[in-house]
Design a protein around this motif. Sequence first.
Motif, PDB file in Angstrom:
ATOM      1  N   PHE A   1       0.677  -1.134   0.263  1.00 29.72           N
ATOM      2  CA  PHE A   1      -0.201   0.025   0.127  1.00 29.72           C
ATOM      3  C   PHE A   1       0.938   0.797   0.139  1.00 29.72           C
ATOM      4  O   PHE A   1       2.039   1.682   0.689  1.00 29.72           O
ATOM      5  CB  PHE A   1      -0.991  -0.070   1.252  1.00 29.72           C
ATOM      6  N   ALA A   2       1.249   2.030  -1.471  1.00 27.92           N
ATOM      7  CA  ALA A   2       1.181   3.501  -1.367  1.00 27.92           C
ATOM      8  C   ALA A   2       0.593   4.464  -0.411  1.00 27.92           C
ATOM      9  O   ALA A   2      -0.323   4.853  -0.946  1.00 27.92           O
ATOM     10  CB  ALA A   2       1.768   3.349  -2.543  1.00 27.92           C
ATOM     11  N   LEU A   3       1.346   5.223   0.613  1.00 30.27           N
ATOM     12  CA  LEU A   3       0.988   5.809   1.060  1.00 30.27           C
ATOM     13  C   LEU A   3       0.912   7.479   0.741  1.00 30.27           C
ATOM     14  O   LEU A   3       1.562   8.054   0.117  1.00 30.27           O
ATOM     15  CB  LEU A   3       1.439   5.660   2.874  1.00 30.27           C
ATOM     16  N   VAL A   4      -0.380   7.838  -0.287  1.00 27.18           N
ATOM     17  CA  VAL A   4      -0.241   8.789  -0.711  1.00 27.18           C
ATOM     18  C   VAL A   4      -1.248   9.858  -0.696  1.00 27.18           C
ATOM     19  O   VAL A   4      -1.317  10.941  -0.628  1.00 27.18           O
ATOM     20  CB  VAL A   4      -0.087   8.754  -2.663  1.00 27.18           C
TER      21      VAL A   4
ATOM     22  N   ASP B   1      -5.441   6.803   2.822  1.00 23.11           N
ATOM     23  CA  ASP B   1      -4.610   5.432   3.018  1.00 23.11           C
ATOM     24  C   ASP B   1      -3.861   5.706   4.203  1.00 23.11           C
ATOM     25  O   ASP B   1      -3.476   4.194   4.562  1.00 23.11           O
ATOM     26  CB  ASP B   1      -3.110   6.041   1.751  1.00 23.11           C
ATOM     27  N   ARG B   2      -3.200   6.386   5.038  1.00 22.21           N
ATOM     28  CA  ARG B   2      -2.612   6.653   5.896  1.00 22.21           C
ATOM     29  C   ARG B   2      -3.731   5.919   7.006  1.00 22.21           C
ATOM     30  O   ARG B   2      -3.040   5.543   7.962  1.00 22.21           O
ATOM     31  CB  ARG B   2      -2.695   8.109   6.397  1.00 22.21           C
ATOM     32  N   MET B   3      -5.012   6.677   7.156  1.00 19.49           N
ATOM     33  CA  MET B   3      -5.809   5.850   7.930  1.00 19.49           C
ATOM     34  C   MET B   3      -5.735   4.552   7.772  1.00 19.49           C
ATOM     35  O   MET B   3      -5.882   3.792   8.993  1.00 19.49           O
ATOM     36  CB  MET B   3      -7.614   6.746   7.671  1.00 19.49           C
ATOM     37  N   TYR B   4      -6.096   3.733   6.775  1.00 20.85           N
ATOM     38  CA  TYR B   4      -6.589   2.846   6.509  1.00 20.85           C
ATOM     39  C   TYR B   4      -5.116   1.878   7.055  1.00 20.85           C
ATOM     40  O   TYR B   4      -5.025   0.859   7.340  1.00 20.85           O
ATOM     41  CB  TYR B   4      -6.994   1.633   4.932  1.00 20.85           C
ATOM     42  N   PHE B   5      -4.389   2.282   6.463  1.00 20.05           N
ATOM     43  CA  PHE B   5      -2.714   1.720   6.227  1.00 20.05           C
ATOM     44  C   PHE B   5      -1.696   2.087   7.180  1.00 20.05           C
ATOM     45  O   PHE B   5      -0.650   1.044   7.137  1.00 20.05           O
ATOM     46  CB  PHE B   5      -2.526   0.792   4.987  1.00 20.05           C
TER      47      PHE B   5
ATOM     48  N   GLU C   1       5.338   5.323   2.401  1.00 17.48           N
ATOM     49  CA  GLU C   1       4.906   6.696   1.343  1.00 17.48           C
ATOM     50  C   GLU C   1       5.887   6.082  -0.144  1.00 17.48           C
ATOM     51  O   GLU C   1       6.653   5.084   0.185  1.00 17.48           O
ATOM     52  CB  GLU C   1       5.951   7.612   1.407  1.00 17.48           C
ATOM     53  N   PRO C   2       5.779   6.098  -0.871  1.00 15.48           N
ATOM     54  CA  PRO C   2       6.466   5.318  -2.313  1.00 15.48           C
ATOM     55  C   PRO C   2       7.846   5.451  -2.674  1.00 15.48           C
ATOM     56  O   PRO C   2       8.342   4.652  -2.845  1.00 15.48           O
ATOM     57  CB  PRO C   2       6.035   6.467  -3.472  1.00 15.48           C
ATOM     58  N   ASP C   3       8.014   6.400  -2.018  1.00 19.29           N
ATOM     59  CA  ASP C   3       9.815   6.491  -2.119  1.00 19.29           C
ATOM     60  C   ASP C   3      10.412   5.217  -1.089  1.00 19.29           C
ATOM     61  O   ASP C   3      10.963   4.519  -1.183  1.00 19.29           O
ATOM     62  CB  ASP C   3      10.545   8.174  -1.847  1.00 19.29           C
TER      63      ASP C   3
END
Length: 340
Positions: free
Chosen positions: A250-253, A257-261, A289-291
């Motif tokens: 899961f990419a946190l973008v 996203d941050r809430m779920y994962f 995060e993607p990087d």
Amino acid sequence: MKKIGFLSFGHWATSPYSQTRSASDVLLQSIDLAVAAEELGADGAFFRVHHFARQLASPFPLLAAVGAKTSTIEIGTGVIDMRYENPLYMAEDAGAADLIARGRLQLGISRGSGEQVIEGWRYFGYAPGEGETHVDLARRHTEVFYDLLRGEGFAQPNPRPMFPNPPGLLRVEPHSEGLRDRIWWGSGSDATAIWAAGMGMNLQCSTLKNDESGCPLHVQQAEQIRAYRQAWKEAGHKREPRVSVSRSIFALVNDQDRMYFGRDRQSTDTVGLLEDSIRTIFGRNYAAEPDVLVEQLARDEAIAEADTLLLTVPNQLGVEYCAHVIESILTHVAPGLGWR
């Protein structure tokens, strides 16, 4: 370059937070997600098969429907439990679904996983023979099914048939040429991977494996894949095999996203017992995060060994969010790893 698809477990629940509250919801949304994934440029739409559970079960109606609604994406399973299957009926269903999809079926089959009921295959009318185990039952069904896909005649025709027969012994129809090369064995151990290579089947590795060395999951799976490829070479098969691995990534973008994962940033492999006796290792979730994901995934040895990556998606969060999960990997992560 890697093929990147999704794998859905197809859960449904009456929870007010679930976007899939019935079997109908799951089936229809599975079709919609496959269509959306194809539009995003994903390479595969794969579905789990679990009997006696509020999850996807009978795969062929779904596969046929997805095949009719899409045109390029590979369509498959991960995995069909062969203890429950009539190999001849399955060969008919698989041939029909593959023809509808115009040769895009990628069928993952195996012994299956943990059961919702005790010896559930018995309720479907199947049981191990004398001296067999349920593992033997799965392999016996697999060998019959896999042989049928050769498309060779074996059944004695009626001398007074309802319709004219072609000459010679008859085969199961419809037959889809090339499907036999698109059968995958879901392997949870080194030994079964080597067996699959001898049979000539492609290899599926999930997020769960027998813990055979105490090393991290990705290291054990990389060793498993290398053993599989060596056995394939020794068997002398003419084509190149395919290998897939499944991962929860899961990419946190965004804030959602941050809430779920976001809590999975510190996820690690876990070890436990399967069926009360088999020591197994379950892979970590990747969430960052993607990087950061690019750096973490570059160190996953099993992904590096495989040609196909299946992203497990949280189907109960709905089609729109699952499509976002897939798009985030394709857009923000895959290019940094040279996969796109």
